[in-house]
Design an enzyme around this catalytic site. Sequence first.
Site, PDB file in Angstrom:
ATOM      1  N   PHE A 149      -7.205   1.539   5.334  1.00 30.38           N
ATOM      2  CA  PHE A 149      -7.215   0.080   5.171  1.00 30.38           C
ATOM      3  C   PHE A 149      -5.860  -0.329   4.612  1.00 30.38           C
ATOM      4  CE2 PHE A 149      -7.639  -3.922   3.013  1.00 30.38           C
ATOM      5  CZ  PHE A 149      -8.303  -4.685   3.961  1.00 30.38           C
ATOM      6  N   ASP A 234       1.016   3.971   0.661  1.00 28.46           N
ATOM      7  CA  ASP A 234       0.445   2.658   0.379  1.00 28.46           C
ATOM      8  C   ASP A 234      -0.354   2.763  -0.918  1.00 28.46           C
ATOM      9  OD1 ASP A 234      -1.100   0.375   0.166  1.00 28.46           O
ATOM     10  OD2 ASP A 234      -1.632   0.293   2.293  1.00 28.46           O
ATOM     11  N   LYS A 263      -1.185  -6.256  -5.331  1.00 28.78           N
ATOM     12  CA  LYS A 263      -2.349  -6.504  -6.177  1.00 28.78           C
ATOM     13  C   LYS A 263      -1.981  -6.577  -7.661  1.00 28.78           C
ATOM     14  CE  LYS A 263      -5.751  -4.793  -2.848  1.00 28.78           C
ATOM     15  NZ  LYS A 263      -6.139  -6.111  -2.352  1.00 28.78           N
TER      16      LYS A 263
END
Length: 407
Positions: A149, A234, A263
């Site tokens: 994801f 990532d 984030k």
Amino acid sequence: MTVAPVQAPRSSAELISAETPVLAHNYHPLPVVVARAEGTWVEDVEGRRYLDLLAGYSALNFGHRHPDLIEAAHRQLDQLTLTSRAFHNDRLAGFAEGLARLTGLDMVLPMNTGAEAVESAVKVARKWAYEVKGVPADRATIVVADGNFHGRTTTIVSFSTDESARAGFGPFTPGFRVVPYNDLAALEAAIDETTAAVLLEPIQGEAGVVIPDDGYLTGVRELTRRAGCLFIADEIQSGLGRTGRTLAVDHENVRPDMLLLGKALGGGIVPVSAVVAGRDVLGVLRPGEHGSTFGGNPLSAAVGSAVVELLATGEFQRRAADLGEVLRSGLEALVGKGVTGFRARGLWAGVDIDPTLGTGRHVSELLLAEGVLVKDTHGSTIRLAPPLTITREELESALAALGRVLG
């Protein structure tokens, strides 16, 4: 003069109902309407309090409204919020210096969202492949992992293996090869002279906090080094203290060529993301070839700098490691009592619920009634990712609530 009537505050049920005709239905939230928050706790419009064990998918690693981050944002709001990159601003250099120092890399490409960081990394990797590696024009490939994801943009869902993320959104962007996660032999077989990069999550978050075998990341680093291609990690969810280290790759002392952050980098206040890399990699970008109006804006840089300062002390990494043992111990006690298995590192866990007891969504709703917020993923799995500011007592209380709903 006509005075508009004062409208009574709307209830949670009324607000949820009001969303239906005016908001796109691309989410299915739990039925709670949050109005206020502080630290590890949120409060709905009726004043009911909930312990937040999702932390905005790690965007709130430092809890809601951390005082240092709020102070940095307020201070910057009084000075300057946006210039665009058409001009310099007085906060960006310090942010980039601090982030480079924290990660042990050279240069920073500031963006806004995690998906933008991934898209930027794809562009940089391709350009690097053509200019440095010598891959023929438009032939560069990037190897990714099954179950990944990395975001929701068209290019990113082109290499997703989640059919709900792909169905109806084609045609898809070519140039990607998908291999099984945690399989070095498959990865090696997929790499060839056209490979620009291998793009992986050191821990797969959306897939259910899937942790690879010890040595996998070291193997990826060695394979990419031998093949002369880039390793892109990532760490948009796994980075910045979540796993008990600054980065998840730190558990194997691996340094990727490109690191993707987001984030928590914005402290739960503003969207901030970044590609961090060596000068030999990010140096392929020249003026006009890539950009973002809001990327690197002074407000984001001020908050991002405050986040870097919090992490520089090591306090939050230590908290995540220490409380991660409490989380692991609590989950071990529930195995066979409604929990069929779990994967945990630091303050991050994917918990598999006995499907005879219900779906992950059902368990999330039961925990909501207990005053604990979590999120389901993929069938009967729930994710736990509390703010790193959570106390031992709060964590044990949440684990007790999980035990009650499974009992």
